[in-house]
Design an enzyme around this catalytic site. Structure first.
Site, short mmCIF file in Angstrom:
data_model
loop_
_atom_site.label_atom_id
_atom_site.label_comp_id
_atom_site.label_asym_id
_atom_site.label_seq_id
_atom_site.Cartn_x
_atom_site.Cartn_y
_atom_site.Cartn_z
N GLU A 85 3.77 -11.84 39.44
CA GLU A 85 2.59 -12.26 38.65
C GLU A 85 2.67 -13.73 38.25
O GLU A 85 3.65 -14.17 37.64
CB GLU A 85 2.47 -11.38 37.40
N LYS A 265 2.39 -4.26 27.66
CA LYS A 265 2.47 -4.57 29.10
C LYS A 265 2.97 -6.01 29.27
O LYS A 265 3.80 -6.30 30.14
CB LYS A 265 1.08 -4.40 29.75
N ASP A 281 17.00 -0.13 36.80
CA ASP A 281 15.88 0.78 37.08
C ASP A 281 14.71 0.47 36.15
O ASP A 281 14.70 0.91 34.99
CB ASP A 281 16.39 2.22 36.90
N HIS A 378 -3.16 -19.22 32.92
CA HIS A 378 -3.01 -18.21 33.95
C HIS A 378 -3.65 -18.66 35.26
O HIS A 378 -3.06 -18.59 36.33
CB HIS A 378 -3.64 -16.90 33.47
#
Ligand code: MEV
Length: 423
Positions: A85, A265, A281, A378
């Site tokens: 991202e 998130k 993991d 962004h």
């Protein structure tokens, strides 16, 4: 031709690709070329990757990057991150620098207990079951003696085995709730092996074992990371106003699950990237973190913020079950290198580093959201993706990037700039 197949796993890699290409690829040559491009040139390395999972036909890359200048408990770190991202690594680097001049990050491990459970059914009297459990408990420990031997040498092992009555939730349902200390390993295989041995020793004609498995919910494998500064150091202008706004953003995530999920998130952007880069993991970590965020019965923020005595405080408390030995950590050459870059941390140290990566990411998001908004930064990072999508060459990329410097980037503005340049 058939889009289903039996015995796929028995085919050679070439045969698998051939079957796949003939049945599913739009352009057979193009598809095969793409798979080959992502194959590792070193046969040995490719074989290592092939053997991580089944039916491997190539590799799927994500970028591997470094966010430097993190100061954690007065020690400098460069943090490796594996993530696709745009802007996550740039944000982490900026935040690292910001807090490096304000005392850095302070962290501590609160607890390191992991959990596994033997789930079983029993339709007799609870008192009889309790009696049987108490009689056999020592034998349950004994049944895992060979499995736990090495772990005990490393300071780990089984902490306790507890009988839990769950019949109020589900008829005849009981558990052996087992707690573990797994030292520097994440311990999934160790825990599952112990549980299966315990179940085997425990079962009898009246006890029907349903399953034995570790839990990825680890609320007692907890780490805390914090930053703080005098309010006036928070921002060069209107510091108190922006600090208050920042705290309101956290408060909103605490009362509004729609916001909390996005808020968390963003935290996981930082956490998962380092978890992945160190061969840990990330699905286990993400599942455990989100469950912890909902531990009160309502899904809330994993971070907290406050102003007290003229100081701004921002912190995270998060469960992280990680390893620095075992699993892929030493087997995957890049995971091994990541741990080397992190100065070969213990599992406890890695918990602290990764909690910092999460806190930093949330700080970057909230600071941007409560000031300029996130799209400017962004889209600036996303500009290269758009240029690549539009197949811009190096020269065009350079010119368009310069032209759009300081401007708000969108797909249309980039396409228009490129069109103008080309015509
Ligand atoms: C994007 O990947 C993450 C953010 O949406 C997180 C947030 O809103 O806090 C920016």
């Amino acid at each position: 031709m058939s889009k289903t197949i039996t015995g796929f796993s028995k085919l050679t890699k070439e045969e698998k690709i051939e079957w796949l290409a003939n049945n599913f690829f739009t352009d057979v040559n193009d598809g095969i070329k793409t798979l080959n491009q992502y194959n590792n040139q070193s046969e040995k390395l490719q074989q290592l990757h092939d053997e991580f999972i089944e039916n491997t036909i190539s590799n799927f890359y994500v970028p591997y990057a470094i966010a430097p200048n993190f100061i954690i408990n007065n020690k400098p770190y460069a943090i490796p991150m594996a993530i696709e991202e745009s802007s996550v690594v740039a944000a982490a680097s900026l935040v690292a620098k910001f807090w490096s001049t304000r005392g850095g990050f302070k962290t501590n491990v609160i607890s390191t207990i992991k959990v596994g459970q033997v789930h079983f059914m029993f339709d007799g009297e609870y008192e009889d079951l309790k009696k049987y459990f108490n009689q056999i408990k020592e034998q349950l420990f004994a049944a895992t003696k060979t499995i736990t031997e090495n772990m005990r040498k490393r300071g780990g092992g089984i902490l306790d085995i507890e009988l839990r009555n769950k019949t109020a939730d589900l008829e005849n349902y009981y558990q052996l709730h087992v707690t573990f200390e797994t030292a520097d390993s994440m311990g999934a295989n160790f825990i599952n092996s112990c549980l299966e041995a315990i179940a085997e020793a425990f079962k009898n004609d009246d006890i029907k074992i349903v399953m034995s498995i570790l839990s990825n919910y680890v609320p007692e494998c907890l780490v805390r990371a914090e930053v703080n500064c005098d309010i006036e150091d928070f921002f060069s202008e209107n510091a108190e106003y922006y600090a208050q706004k920042f705290i309101q953003a956290v408060e909103i995530a605490n009362v509004e699950p729609y916001r909390a999920v996005t808020h968390n998130k963003g935290i996981m952007n930082g956490i998962d990237a380092v978890v992945l880069a160190t061969g840990n993991d990330f699905r286990a970590v993400a599942a455990g973190a989100h469950a912890y965020a909902a531990r009160s019965g309502k899904y809330k923020s994993l971070t907290n913020a406050k102003i007290e005595n003229g100081k701004f405080y921002f912190w995270i408390e998060i469960p992280l079950s990680l390893g620095t030995v075992g699993g892929l950590t030493k087997l995957h050459p890049l995971a091994k290198l990541s741990l080397e870059i992190l100065q070969n941390p213990s599992a406890k140290e890695l918990m602290q580093i990764i909690a910092v990566a999460g806190l930093a990411q949330n700080f970057a998001a909230l600071k941007a959201l409560t000031t300029t908004g996130i799209q400017k930064g962004h889209m600036k990072m996303h500009l290269m993706n758009i240029l690549n999508q539009l197949e811009a060459n190096l020269h065009e990329k350079e010119i368009v990037t310069k032209q759009l410097d300081g401007k708000t980037v969108s797909h249309n503005t980039v396409a228009a700039a490129l069109h103008k340049l080309r015509t």
